[in-house]
Design an enzyme around this catalytic site. Structure first.
Site, mmCIF file in Angstrom:
data_model
loop_
_atom_site.group_PDB
_atom_site.id
_atom_site.type_symbol
_atom_site.label_atom_id
_atom_site.label_comp_id
_atom_site.label_asym_id
_atom_site.label_seq_id
_atom_site.Cartn_x
_atom_site.Cartn_y
_atom_site.Cartn_z
ATOM 1 N N GLN A 247 -10.293 -10.663 -26.101
ATOM 2 C CA GLN A 247 -11.153 -11.427 -25.206
ATOM 3 C C GLN A 247 -12.576 -12.143 -26.180
ATOM 4 O OE1 GLN A 247 -13.878 -9.916 -22.021
ATOM 5 N NE2 GLN A 247 -12.109 -10.702 -20.962
ATOM 6 N N HIS A 249 -15.967 -13.605 -25.353
ATOM 7 C CA HIS A 249 -16.975 -13.671 -24.076
ATOM 8 C C HIS A 249 -17.610 -15.064 -24.227
ATOM 9 C CE1 HIS A 249 -20.419 -12.900 -21.487
ATOM 10 N NE2 HIS A 249 -19.618 -11.771 -20.963
ATOM 11 N N LEU A 259 -24.181 -10.218 -27.153
ATOM 12 C CA LEU A 259 -23.988 -10.542 -25.809
ATOM 13 C C LEU A 259 -25.239 -10.793 -24.895
ATOM 14 C CD1 LEU A 259 -21.547 -11.093 -24.090
ATOM 15 C CD2 LEU A 259 -21.718 -8.655 -23.176
ATOM 16 N N GLU A 262 -22.968 -11.250 -18.718
ATOM 17 C CA GLU A 262 -22.405 -12.148 -17.758
ATOM 18 C C GLU A 262 -23.067 -12.035 -16.466
ATOM 19 O OE1 GLU A 262 -17.766 -12.645 -15.695
ATOM 20 O OE2 GLU A 262 -18.227 -11.827 -17.820
ATOM 21 N N ARG A 293 -13.287 -14.921 -17.692
ATOM 22 C CA ARG A 293 -13.930 -15.315 -19.278
ATOM 23 C C ARG A 293 -12.892 -16.261 -20.044
ATOM 24 N NH1 ARG A 293 -16.062 -9.125 -20.172
ATOM 25 N NH2 ARG A 293 -17.886 -9.279 -18.987
ATOM 26 N N HIS A 360 -15.124 -10.328 -28.035
ATOM 27 C CA HIS A 360 -15.874 -9.307 -27.247
ATOM 28 C C HIS A 360 -15.131 -7.902 -26.905
ATOM 29 C CE1 HIS A 360 -18.464 -7.669 -24.154
ATOM 30 N NE2 HIS A 360 -17.712 -8.026 -23.231
ATOM 31 N N ARG A 401 -9.510 -9.449 -19.537
ATOM 32 C CA ARG A 401 -10.408 -8.505 -18.616
ATOM 33 C C ARG A 401 -11.461 -9.131 -17.677
ATOM 34 N NH1 ARG A 401 -15.226 -6.117 -18.917
ATOM 35 N NH2 ARG A 401 -15.524 -6.521 -21.337
#
Length: 585
Positions: A247, A249, A259, A262, A293, A360, A401
């Site tokens: 994944q 992000h 990061l 979110e 995502r 991520h 996810r």
């Protein structure tokens, strides 16, 4: 380097847990509370530096406490069924529904247990645990502590580790599993503080080592997330599952990858291209910035590829928080404010933030059953071997996810591993380890100090090339040609690996050796990820093939398992997705 080559140094344990994040700590605490003694947690960093502490946004649970003070509209009512449907759909129908059902049903109890242990959650005006919206969730079900949630949860459970007197071996690097006749008997491990290699005999080993997304150039993961658990399982000729699903992000800080939670989008952030257009209204008209995502990251990449990126190399996108107001930002997104200010000198209350997709999370990993027992084949498990957290693959997250499900999964299934250990260990005896397997690990390390060829090459250079190859060949948008090119380039690096030499001969904190061992894991896993991505001739979730742009539910609604063979070439097998409920595509 002084390596003990005669009689190995030994430690005997009942339970050995590799990794000290949420999954590892919950497994240890639960087993200890159920009466299991002689537990050791091994971690190459201090437990409070585990990657679980970096999670910002929250932990999902269907409590039904929407925070009506959020800038995003909320509505009352939630259920585990709604949480489950969102998780199945968010994972593009590749998630196993029996595992998902367990997680969402235990979610509320998990959050309340954290609360009763003293975890400080953000609150609604009525004093309830506040819940914010998150991408892919149909309800505002994400419990949070400002944007420091992982940090708070990890401190809470590690307090229990300390209070229960569980032995923590921090700054130890676990090298290899010792498995004979489908029985895990222990590990070999390096004590980083004195350079000695130990043979650690244990009735049960639980791998809770996190993911491997640091294998890409731009990643939200810390330096120490190097796929160690995945590497040791693969070298033991056990399968890894769904490794093609990595994944990205959508909101990593531009050029850093760190990061930006979110929670930004949950609170109402806008994503803008270089023309200052909210492009998500085109790619996801209903959810917009709150789409899952994989959808948002792919949309960002398409905007960048179309020449509408920002930044010095036009590889970024703007995120706009300004309309949220400084009071809300400083209260709910304080960490985001500090990160942007410190690393990019940007005041997010008054300026646009440059972001870009950042590697991520690994949806794939070590296949386990519902109690964390590691599979050796489709129908059997390895005696005495468990896995939980990001390194494990149940598969809950399927092809993608949902945000806030990772802290939940690590906690719920770490706890379940602890319960399973407590129920089975009384019937187990300590199995003597074959020292031949210990010496194989020893020889792998000795080889790094004495390269096969007279020429030498830096493992740092190899690592940088792996990351470049993975980013160029196996990023958000993939193709047959790109993946095959990546596989050939990794093959060349495997040949060059024989020329790698560790130059630091010291015994105390030999980071040169640790980085070399981590790079060797990356080299194994790069080949695994690339070949798994080439094998899956469809697009699903985080795996997007430009030459196969649509999902193929007839041929590919199944898991891929990849296993190292005796001749070191990987072989593939497949496993059907477990379905229990009739949920429309």
């Amino acid at each position: 380097m002084r390596i003990n080559i005669d009689e190995p140094l030994k430690i005997d344990l009942d339970v050995l847990i590799v990794g000290a994040g949420l999954a590892g700590c919950w497994a240890a605490v639960t087993a200890k509370k159920m009466g299991v003694d002689n537990i050791g947690i091994f971690s190459k960093v201090h437990p409070l530096r585990s990657h679980s502490g970096a999670a910002q946004g929250g932990i999902a649970a269907s409590l039904g406490n929407p925070d009506l003070g959020s800038s995003t509209e909320s509505e009352e009512g939630d259920s585990w069924e709604a949480h489950m449907i969102d998780t199945i759909r968010g994972g593009d129908w590749l998630g196993d529904q029996d595992a998902i059902e367990i997680m969402v049903k235990e979610a509320c109890d998990m959050v309340y247990e954290y609360e009763h242990l003293g975890c400080v959650f953000s609150r609604t005006p009525e004093g309830k645990i506040a819940q914010r919206p998150f991408g892919g969730h149909s309800k505002p079900r994400v419990c949070y502590s400002s944007d420091w949630t992982g940090h708070v949860l990890l401190n809470t459970i590690f307090e229990q580790v300390v209070g229960l007197g569980i032995k923590v071996y921090d700054e130890w690097y676990v090298i290899d599993l010792i498995i004979e006749n489908n029985i895990c008997k222990g590990v070999t491990a390096l004590n980083i503080k004195d350079g000695q290699i130990y043979l650690i005999n244990s009735k049960i080993v639980a791998i809770c080592t996190g993911g491997c997304s640091r294998i890409f150039n731009i990643s939200s993961n810390p330096r120490n997330n190097s796929g160690d658990g995945l590497g040791m399982v693969y070298r033991s000729q056990l399968p890894l599952m769904d490794m093609e699903f990595i994944q990205f992000h959508p909101t990593g800080l531009y050029r850093h990858g760190i990061l930006l939670s979110e929670a930004c989008r949950g609170e109402g952030a806008y994503l803008l291209n270089s023309n200052l257009e909210r492009f998500m209204v085109i790619y996801a008209p209903e959810k917009k910035e709150l789409a899952p995502r994989d959808v948002v990251s792919k949309a960002e990449q398409l905007e960048i590829n179309a020449g509408r990126g920002v930044g010095s190399d036009n590889q970024g996108i703007w995120m706009d928080l300004r309309h949220l107001g400084s009071d809300l930002i400083l209260q709910r997104l304080s960490q985001v404010y500090k990160i942007a200010k410190k690393l990019s000198n940007i005041d997010v209350t008054s300026e646009l933030i440059p972001i870009q997709p950042t590697a991520h999370y690994s949806m794939g990993g070590i296949p386990t059953d519902l109690w964390g027992r590691v599979y050796s084949s489709a129908n059997s498990t390895v005696t005495g071997l468990y896995a939980a957290g990001e390194c494990a693959c149940l598969s809950i997250h399927g092809a993608n996810r949902l945000g806030a499900n990772s802290l939940l999964e690590a906690s719920v299934f770490g706890r379940r591993v602890g319960l399973s250990i407590s129920e089975t260990i009384s019937n187990m005896e300590l199995q003597p380890c074959n020292e031949k397997l210990y010496r194989q690990s020893l020889n792998r390390i000795k080889r790094l100090f004495e390269p096969v060829n007279s020429e030498t090459i830096s493992h740092y250079e190899i690592c940088q090339r792996i990351r470049k190859i993975m980013t160029n060949s196996c990023g958000i948008i993939r193709s047959d040609m790109g993946l095959r090119t990546g596989i050939e380039e990794i093959k060349k690096l495997n040949f060059q690996w024989q020329m790698v030499k560790v130059k630091d001969n010291s015994t105390i904190f030999n980071n040169d050796l640790i980085f070399a061992l981590e790079t060797e894991n990356f080299l194994e896993l790069a080949n695994v990820i690339l070949k798994s991505a080439l094998e899956r001739t469809e697009s699903r979730g985080a795996h997007f093939r430009s030459d196969f742009p649509h999902s193929d539910n007839i041929n590919w609604l199944k898991h891929t398992l990849i296993c190292k063979t005796e001749d070191k070439e990987p072989s593939f097998s497949f496993k059907q997705v477990f379905t229990k409920y009739d949920i429309n595509f």
